[in-house]
Write a protein that holds these residues in place. Structure first.
Motif, mmCIF file in Angstrom:
data_model
loop_
_atom_site.group_PDB
_atom_site.id
_atom_site.type_symbol
_atom_site.label_atom_id
_atom_site.label_comp_id
_atom_site.label_asym_id
_atom_site.label_seq_id
_atom_site.Cartn_x
_atom_site.Cartn_y
_atom_site.Cartn_z
ATOM 1 N N LEU A 284 23.707 12.698 -1.657
ATOM 2 C CA LEU A 284 22.388 12.067 -1.687
ATOM 3 C C LEU A 284 22.086 11.536 -3.085
ATOM 4 O O LEU A 284 22.711 11.935 -4.064
ATOM 5 N N GLY A 285 21.089 10.653 -3.136
ATOM 6 C CA GLY A 285 20.606 10.177 -4.424
ATOM 7 C C GLY A 285 19.210 9.632 -4.212
ATOM 8 O O GLY A 285 18.872 9.225 -3.095
ATOM 9 N N GLY A 345 17.493 7.887 -1.036
ATOM 10 C CA GLY A 345 16.083 8.111 -0.712
ATOM 11 C C GLY A 345 15.185 7.829 -1.902
ATOM 12 O O GLY A 345 15.592 7.126 -2.850
ATOM 13 N N VAL A 346 13.990 8.361 -1.828
ATOM 14 C CA VAL A 346 13.018 8.104 -2.896
ATOM 15 C C VAL A 346 12.388 9.411 -3.373
ATOM 16 O O VAL A 346 12.374 10.404 -2.663
ATOM 17 N N MET A 347 11.884 9.385 -4.581
ATOM 18 C CA MET A 347 11.004 10.457 -5.078
ATOM 19 C C MET A 347 9.881 9.779 -5.862
ATOM 20 O O MET A 347 9.928 8.569 -6.102
ATOM 21 N N GLY A 348 8.861 10.556 -6.202
ATOM 22 C CA GLY A 348 7.742 9.969 -6.952
ATOM 23 C C GLY A 348 6.857 9.070 -6.111
ATOM 24 O O GLY A 348 6.100 8.255 -6.651
ATOM 25 N N TRP A 349 6.936 9.221 -4.779
ATOM 26 C CA TRP A 349 6.110 8.373 -3.909
ATOM 27 C C TRP A 349 4.625 8.604 -4.181
ATOM 28 O O TRP A 349 3.861 7.652 -4.406
ATOM 29 N N ALA A 350 4.192 9.858 -4.187
ATOM 30 C CA ALA A 350 2.766 10.141 -4.385
ATOM 31 C C ALA A 350 2.306 9.663 -5.764
ATOM 32 O O ALA A 350 1.233 9.064 -5.902
ATOM 33 N N ASP A 351 3.140 9.884 -6.771
ATOM 34 C CA ASP A 351 2.764 9.441 -8.117
ATOM 35 C C ASP A 351 2.623 7.923 -8.188
ATOM 36 O O ASP A 351 1.738 7.400 -8.857
ATOM 37 N N SER A 352 3.508 7.209 -7.485
ATOM 38 C CA SER A 352 3.401 5.749 -7.574
ATOM 39 C C SER A 352 2.140 5.265 -6.856
ATOM 40 O O SER A 352 1.517 4.291 -7.295
ATOM 41 N N LEU A 353 1.728 5.970 -5.796
ATOM 42 C CA LEU A 353 0.451 5.617 -5.161
ATOM 43 C C LEU A 353 -0.712 5.829 -6.143
ATOM 44 O O LEU A 353 -1.622 5.007 -6.235
ATOM 45 N N LEU A 354 -0.638 6.928 -6.896
ATOM 46 C CA LEU A 354 -1.696 7.183 -7.893
ATOM 47 C C LEU A 354 -1.754 6.047 -8.907
ATOM 48 O O LEU A 354 -2.828 5.584 -9.281
ATOM 49 N N MET A 355 -0.565 5.612 -9.333
ATOM 50 C CA MET A 355 -0.518 4.545 -10.334
ATOM 51 C C MET A 355 -1.167 3.273 -9.795
ATOM 52 O O MET A 355 -1.782 2.509 -10.524
ATOM 53 N N THR A 415 18.335 8.488 3.470
ATOM 54 C CA THR A 415 17.923 9.873 3.749
ATOM 55 C C THR A 415 16.835 10.207 2.745
ATOM 56 O O THR A 415 16.953 9.823 1.579
ATOM 57 N N ILE A 416 15.800 10.931 3.169
ATOM 58 C CA ILE A 416 14.799 11.325 2.171
ATOM 59 C C ILE A 416 14.861 12.825 1.906
ATOM 60 O O ILE A 416 14.502 13.641 2.742
ATOM 61 N N ALA A 417 15.364 13.154 0.726
ATOM 62 C CA ALA A 417 15.620 14.541 0.325
ATOM 63 C C ALA A 417 14.357 15.152 -0.290
ATOM 64 O O ALA A 417 13.460 14.433 -0.708
ATOM 65 N N PRO A 418 14.330 16.476 -0.356
ATOM 66 C CA PRO A 418 13.169 17.114 -0.997
ATOM 67 C C PRO A 418 13.090 16.865 -2.506
ATOM 68 O O PRO A 418 12.004 16.910 -3.070
ATOM 69 N N HIS A 516 12.087 4.025 9.209
ATOM 70 C CA HIS A 516 13.003 3.106 8.517
ATOM 71 C C HIS A 516 14.086 3.846 7.745
ATOM 72 O O HIS A 516 14.656 3.311 6.794
ATOM 73 N N THR A 517 14.327 5.086 8.131
ATOM 74 C CA THR A 517 15.355 5.882 7.449
ATOM 75 C C THR A 517 16.468 6.203 8.442
ATOM 76 O O THR A 517 16.195 6.656 9.544
ATOM 77 N N ASP A 518 17.724 5.937 8.040
ATOM 78 C CA ASP A 518 18.857 6.172 8.950
ATOM 79 C C ASP A 518 18.975 7.640 9.331
ATOM 80 O O ASP A 518 19.185 7.977 10.485
#
Ligand code: ADP
Length: 570
Positions: A284-285, A345-355, A415-418, A516-518
């Motif tokens: 993953l990445g 996948g992605v991380m920092g989703w909530a933070d980017s919404l805050l921004m 894939t969206i990892a923790p 939208h995630t495989d």
């Protein structure tokens, strides 16, 4: 480099190469160089004349700018003797002593190298059934799970982390009721996350209040019937009690099984985001979305060009990982290279919404989630198709259910990892989870306290001249920004935390990413302590109807020792 103090600490404690006395013998910068070099070297395997130094610089920049990070085993092991780079494995467990103990041995080797393992125990005959060879009585899946658990307990992963497992049992297994309750005492089977494997047939029977069959895995014969709604409610009760077990929807995992001729998908990795075939592994990445936000005409928006470039290089990186990985078993190497799955996948989703000033629990945020993930999966696919032109499609491509007009290098892309540790390194919110708490008070050894404030909240308050340590202490105590009445309305609305968000919005966000995630999405649906069993049941039904592949819930305070506490000192 942009690393914060926590990131430095985690890297020093767990990731840097150490000497015999436990002192690091490389720097953080050295670690990123080691990883970039090892992963870039795969390019030379495809084209001897390629400029691997250029690729190395590209990978190095992407990681040190915290735009993209590969899963922990890659950071720990790339360019080293061990060289095992994947986080996710699934191992088969057949109904024989040989197979059970072979799986334990294989899991031990994987845990030693930093990976996590998932198993389906559905093939094991039920407790109390006969064993032909000895005339004895079978112990059943749950007692064998305890053996797996003890083996995991005994293995320290090179001092870095203890092993993690996923245990899955199908809803029609005769021992299902024991499985549902086997973690009622949460000091048992501690190295496992558990999920019940649900079928669509069962969900329909539960809705209609009908009976369903329990099937002897050994003979394939129906041995008993249970009322589906009663069993569904038992799962809900157990999850309400302490968050275990979760559920996964097996038919859905198999609808997205790209190579059905190879057999059924029966299990996932430990945190549930990566369904795999037996003996398959996946690396993953994650892209740090906070690094993909730019200023434009006085407001903040996603920089789609930068995101596209990052996705492209990330797919390149993850495909290279498959090449240079040193697999713990030949069979795993073979199966993995047949489909060449990667999990970007992605991380920092909530933070980017805050921004961007968008509250997590709004329609706008859900729609943006769909847009971001559609973009990543689409661009990721294109990148993998480009790779296929020079490197070839994955060997089972022709047999796969993917559209045949565009050969693809990788069987799955997203894939969206923790991102439990990666998000600490990246200094951002984890995965697609909301922010749990904006202020932590950490006790430091000499009795002093250190305030740790979400950097986006801090910047916003400072900009408006509202920042003070006293205010931060109040936020830590209250556990939420939204409770502080004297803060401006827009700040209270945007800076929502986990418990400001209704379970429905947690599920809707998970579903938006899942569409939208495989592979799957790692997400916990958080409930307040007062939530009822009925609230939990509703969320399960909603997750099913919105197309999620599984659900994990957690009711605040329902375990004695929870990892994160609102308002309490960690
Ligand atoms: P990280 O942030 O360290 O890269 P994640 O929290 O994103 O890891 O978890 C991704 C996957 O890595 C998990 O689903 C699991 O397969 C594996 N994993 C996580 N923690 C462990 C652990 N302690 N031992 C083994 N595998 C783990």
């Amino acid at each position: 480099m942009k690393l914060n103090a926590n990131a430095e600490t985690v890297l020093k404690q767990r990731y840097l190469i150490k000497d015999e006395d436990g002192n690091p013998v490389e720097t953080v910068d050295g670690m990123f160089r080691r990883v970039a070099k090892a992963i870039a070297s795969a390019d030379a395997l495809h084209d001897k004349n390629t400029d691997t130094e250029k690729v190395e610089a590209l990978f190095y920049d992407m990681m040190t700018n915290l735009e993209f990070l590969p899963n922990s085993p890659t950071l720990m092991n790339a360019g080293r003797d061990l060289g095992q780079l994947s986080a996710c494995f699934v191992l088969p467990v057949e109904d024989s002593m040989e197979s059970i103990f072979e799986a334990i041995k294989q899991a031990a080797l994987i845990h030693k190298s930093g990976g996590g393992t998932g198993f389906s125990f559905s093939r094991l005959r039920q407790e109390g059934s006969t064993v032909n060879s000895t005339g004895g009585v079978a112990s059943g899946p749950i007692s064998f799970m305890k053996v797996f658990n003890m083996a995991t307990e005994a293995i320290k992963q090179g001092g870095s982390r203890r092993g993690a497992n996923m245990g899955i049992l199908r809803i029609d297994h005769p021992d299902i009721l024991k499985f549902i309750d086997c973690k009622a005492d949460n000091t048992e089977i501690t190295n496992f996350n558990l999920s019940v494997g649900l079928t669509e047939e069962f969900m329909k029977a539960a809705e209609a209040g009908k009976d369903y069959d329990l099937v002897d895995p050994h003979t394939g014969k129906m041995i008993k019937q249970l009322n589906a709604r009663t069993v569904f409610n038992k799962i809900v009760d157990a999850a309400w009690r302490n968050g275990e077990p979760g559920i996964i929807f097996l038919d859905r995992l198999n609808r997205d099984n790209i190579v059905p001729e190879q057999g059924k998908i029966e299990a996932t990795n430990p945190c549930g985001e990566q369904p795999l075939l037996p003996h398959e592994s996946c690396n993953l990445g994650s892209i740090n979305l906070t690094q993909m936000v730019k200023e434009e005409n006085g407001s903040r928006v996603f920089d789609w060009d930068k995101l596209e470039r990052t996705v492209k290089h990330a797919v390149h990186f993850l495909d290279n990982v498959i090449e240079v990985n040193k697999y713990p078993l030949e069979q795993i190497e073979f199966t993995t290279k047949q489909t060449r799955k990667i999990g970007l996948g992605v991380m920092g989703w909530a933070d980017s919404l805050l921004m961007m000033g968008i509250p997590y629990n709004t329609e706008e945020a859900v729609q943006l989630a769909e847009k971001v993930m559609t973009f990543i999966t689409e661009k990721g696919r294109q990148a993998s198709q480009e790779l296929a032109q020079s490197r070839g499609a994955f060997p089972l491509f022709k047999q796969s259910i993917l559209p045949q007009d565009k050969p693809q290098r990788n069987g799955t892309i997203t894939t969206i990892a923790p991102t439990g540790t990666l998000s600490i390194i990246g200094g951002c919110s984890s995965g697609v989870e909301p922010v749990f708490a904006y202020v932590f008070i950490r006790n430091i050894m000499d009795g002093t306290e250190m305030l740790e404030v979400n950097p986006i909240l801090k910047a916003e308050l400072e900009k408006r001249g509202l920042y003070s340590e006293a205010l931060m202490r109040r936020i830590a105590q209250e556990g939420a920004v939204s409770h502080i009445k004297e803060l401006p309305e827009d700040i209270r609305r945007v800076f929502v935390s986990t418990h400001d968000i209704s379970p429905e919005y947690h599920v809707r966000m998970q579903a938006a990413f899942q569409r939208h995630t495989d592979n799957a999405v790692s997400k916990t649906v958080n409930f307040s302590n007062e939530a009822t069993r009925d609230d939990v049941a509703k969320v399960y039904s909603l997750a099913f109807s919105l197309g999620c592949k599984g659900v994990t819930i957690y009711r605040d305070g329902s375990r004695d020792e929870q990892v994160l506490n609102i308002g309490k000192v960690k």
